[in-house]
Design an enzyme around this catalytic site. Structure first.
Site, PDB file in Angstrom:
ATOM      1  N   ALA A 252      75.622  52.585  40.649  1.00 37.90           N
ATOM      2  CA  ALA A 252      76.192  53.435  39.602  1.00 37.90           C
ATOM      3  C   ALA A 252      77.710  53.336  39.558  1.00 37.90           C
ATOM      4  CB  ALA A 252      75.763  54.886  39.802  1.00 37.90           C
TER       5      ALA A 252
ATOM      6  N   ARG B  53      85.925  46.303  31.295  1.00 41.05           N
ATOM      7  CA  ARG B  53      85.576  45.464  30.145  1.00 41.05           C
ATOM      8  C   ARG B  53      85.986  46.079  28.811  1.00 41.05           C
ATOM      9  NH1 ARG B  53      79.690  44.269  32.769  1.00 41.05           N
ATOM     10  NH2 ARG B  53      80.241  42.346  33.898  1.00 41.05           N
TER      11      ARG B  53
ATOM     12  N   GLU C 171      84.592  53.705  48.869  1.00 44.60           N
ATOM     13  CA  GLU C 171      83.269  53.418  49.431  1.00 44.60           C
ATOM     14  C   GLU C 171      83.271  53.743  50.920  1.00 44.60           C
ATOM     15  OE1 GLU C 171      79.758  52.505  50.783  1.00 44.60           O
ATOM     16  OE2 GLU C 171      80.144  52.616  48.629  1.00 44.60           O
TER      17      GLU C 171
ATOM     18  N   SER D 170      78.245  46.886  46.121  1.00 47.04           N
ATOM     19  CA  SER D 170      77.383  46.355  45.071  1.00 47.04           C
ATOM     20  C   SER D 170      76.284  45.429  45.589  1.00 47.04           C
ATOM     21  CB  SER D 170      78.257  45.609  44.057  1.00 47.04           C
ATOM     22  OG  SER D 170      77.644  45.556  42.801  1.00 47.04           O
TER      23      SER D 170
ATOM     24  N   CYS E  33      66.950  47.250  47.177  1.00 49.31           N
ATOM     25  CA  CYS E  33      65.512  47.010  47.078  1.00 49.31           C
ATOM     26  C   CYS E  33      65.103  45.672  47.682  1.00 49.31           C
ATOM     27  CB  CYS E  33      65.061  47.081  45.620  1.00 49.31           C
ATOM     28  SG  CYS E  33      65.303  48.705  44.880  1.00 49.31           S
TER      29      CYS E  33
ATOM     30  N   VAL F  33      85.008  60.400  51.430  1.00 48.81           N
ATOM     31  CA  VAL F  33      85.526  61.606  50.782  1.00 48.81           C
ATOM     32  C   VAL F  33      84.820  62.810  51.375  1.00 48.81           C
ATOM     33  CG1 VAL F  33      85.736  62.879  48.609  1.00 48.81           C
ATOM     34  CG2 VAL F  33      86.077  60.390  48.649  1.00 48.81           C
TER      35      VAL F  33
ATOM     36  N   LYS G  96      37.755  49.630  35.344  1.00 48.77           N
ATOM     37  CA  LYS G  96      37.947  48.422  36.138  1.00 48.77           C
ATOM     38  C   LYS G  96      37.744  47.246  35.198  1.00 48.77           C
ATOM     39  CE  LYS G  96      36.505  50.490  40.529  1.00 48.77           C
ATOM     40  NZ  LYS G  96      37.859  50.492  41.112  1.00 48.77           N
TER      41      LYS G  96
ATOM     42  N   TRP H 195      40.930  42.473  23.774  1.00 46.32           N
ATOM     43  CA  TRP H 195      41.443  43.834  23.907  1.00 46.32           C
ATOM     44  C   TRP H 195      42.187  43.918  25.237  1.00 46.32           C
ATOM     45  CZ3 TRP H 195      41.583  47.273  20.100  1.00 46.32           C
ATOM     46  CH2 TRP H 195      40.655  47.184  19.062  1.00 46.32           C
TER      47      TRP H 195
END
Length: 443
Positions: free
Chosen positions: A11, A21, A32, A38, A42, A80, A359, A432
């Site tokens: 974030a 940008r 940090e 960064s 995961c 902090v 199923k 389907w």
């Protein structure tokens, strides 16, 4: 304008890059607490299992790149400890040299993420007891695995617990999962979780359900996990029972918190204090199906919220449209996908609902190598609006979850789901789609 961002991961750095940008008029300082900027959290289980050969591959941009290429004052080891909202200052300590710092801001973004929950269990400080959140965490686990580790105990049957159980099995370890609830993966309904239990047992994972940890035993290194049902011999423990937003340092600031202690934000990522924003795992996310704020700590949400916060901080209005609760993980042969509400959640919210479980196959049943999947839909009983779904199988889970998430985002009914023009050819689908097969059974 002086902009301070607390937190240098998904974030925080998404916000910083949006500011860079879209404007050259602002001074950006990022504080940090750790040493790495960064990175893809995961991916850590896959580094531990050697599917990814280095933690370096998880780093999107280094501290040096942010400084030299983008002109961001990106600092490490800066914790902090206090935010002075009246005087617009942040105070803390630089762990590199032990010196205190005090910085002023015009606008502040809090993107401090979450930390693993570690209950006050005796022996939690023994060597061989780990959590997994950061690159240093992963490196410590990998180093420990170089020793004589045969038995591994994973505490917690959520996503991290399952991913790490798989990693340990692939490394040749004997794995036990302790889960205080009666099922793994509580975000799935019980009958769907049975498929996960079966897959775990197929890989010789010992499941100890409905069991609570009481302490860790050993002299210097972990030797046993003590539970309310006995003792389990182990050489390594991973605690993965949940996370908590890193917001305790805000206790006396007047900044409002909400679900799980996450910072309450509006659609513009603003807190209740002027010129203070929050984004990512430490903030709330509006849940479109529940129609209220929630806290779902995922990198997808963190990156989106960070981008939106960054734009709003430089007066480019943009709103966060909310989440529907989508997630997917790999667990050995299976993909476990879900989105929206489970049956349990619909019941807790007092929503009139019906469910259908089928199923079926991921592709045309007559085509070679078709794989079975189990699919459950949760649908509003009166309006037939889709409320959620869960899908478990070997192949084709991801694309169905994404279609279902799109349908949820647009408040579609099962009748509208049937109208979708989805791609078909025998190697890819049946005439389907499985989602439509389930929708046809709603009454």
């Amino acid at each position: 304008m002086k902009i301070i961002i607390i937190g240098g991961d998904a974030a925080g750095m998404s916000a910083a890059m949006q500011i860079v940008r879209n404007s050259s008029e602002h001074q950006i300082t990022v504080l940090e607490m750790g040493e790495v900027y960064s990175y893809g959290q995961c991916g850590l289980p896959y580094v531990i299992s050697n599917k990814i050969d280095s933690t370096d591959k998880l780093i999107a941009r280094t501290q040096f790149e942010f400084k030299e290429k983008y002109g961001i004052d990106a600092r490490i080891l800066h914790e902090v400890r206090q935010v002075d909202t009246r005087n617009k200052q942040v105070n803390g300590i630089n762990h590199a040299n032990g010196e205190k710092f005090n910085l002023s801001y015009d606008r502040l973004l809090i993107a401090t993420g979450v930390s693993p929950v570690i209950p006050e269990w005796d022996g939690a400080q023994l060597s061989g007891v780990f959590t997994l959140k950061t690159i240093p965490d992963a490196k410590q686990i990998m180093e420990s695995l170089q020793g004589n580790v045969k038995n591994v105990t994973v505490i917690g049957g959520g996503y991290i617990g399952l991913e790490m159980a798989e990693s340990f099995v692939e490394l040749g370890k004997k794995v036990t999962i302790i889960e205080r609830n009666e099922q793994l993966a509580k975000i799935f309904d019980a009958e769907m979780a049975e498929l996960i239990h079966e897959e775990a047992k197929n890989h010789n994972i010992v499941l100890r359900m409905g069991e609570s940890v009481e302490a860790f035993l050993g002299k210097k290194h972990i030797e046993y996990v003590k539970t309310d049902k006995g003792e389990i011999e182990t050489d390594l423990v991973l605690i993965a029972i949940g996370v908590r937003p890193n917001t305790s340092f805000l206790d006396k600031t007047g900044i409002m918190t909400s679900v799980n202690g996450a910072i309450q934000v509006n659609a513009y990522m603003q807190t209740n204090i002027e010129d203070i924003y929050a984004a990512g795992d430490c903030a709330t996310q509006y849940h479109r199906i529940k129609e209220k704020d929630d806290h779902i700590a995922l990198g997808t949400h963190a990156n989106k919220q960070g981008q939106i916060a960054g734009l709003n901080m430089i007066n480019i209005p943009k709103t966060f449209k909310g989440v529907v609760g989508s997630s997917i993980i790999k667990f050995f042969r299976l993909s476990l996908g879900r989105t929206g509400l489970s049956e349990r959640e619909a019941k807790l919210l007092n929503i009139p609902y019906q469910t259908v479980t089928i199923k079926t196959s991921d592709i045309a049943g007559y085509y070679p190598n078709a794989k079975k999947m189990t699919l459950k839909l949760v649908v509003h009983n009166e309006t037939h609006k889709i409320l959620g779904g869960q899908i478990i199988g070997e192949k084709g889970i991801d694309k169905r979850i994404d279609v279902l998430a799109t349908a949820l985002f647009h408040s579609m009914t099962t009748e509208q789901l049937l109208d979708l023009d989805l791609a078909y050819a025998p190697p890819y689908n049946g005439v389907w789609d499985p989602l439509q097969q389930a929708a046809r059974r709603i009454k």
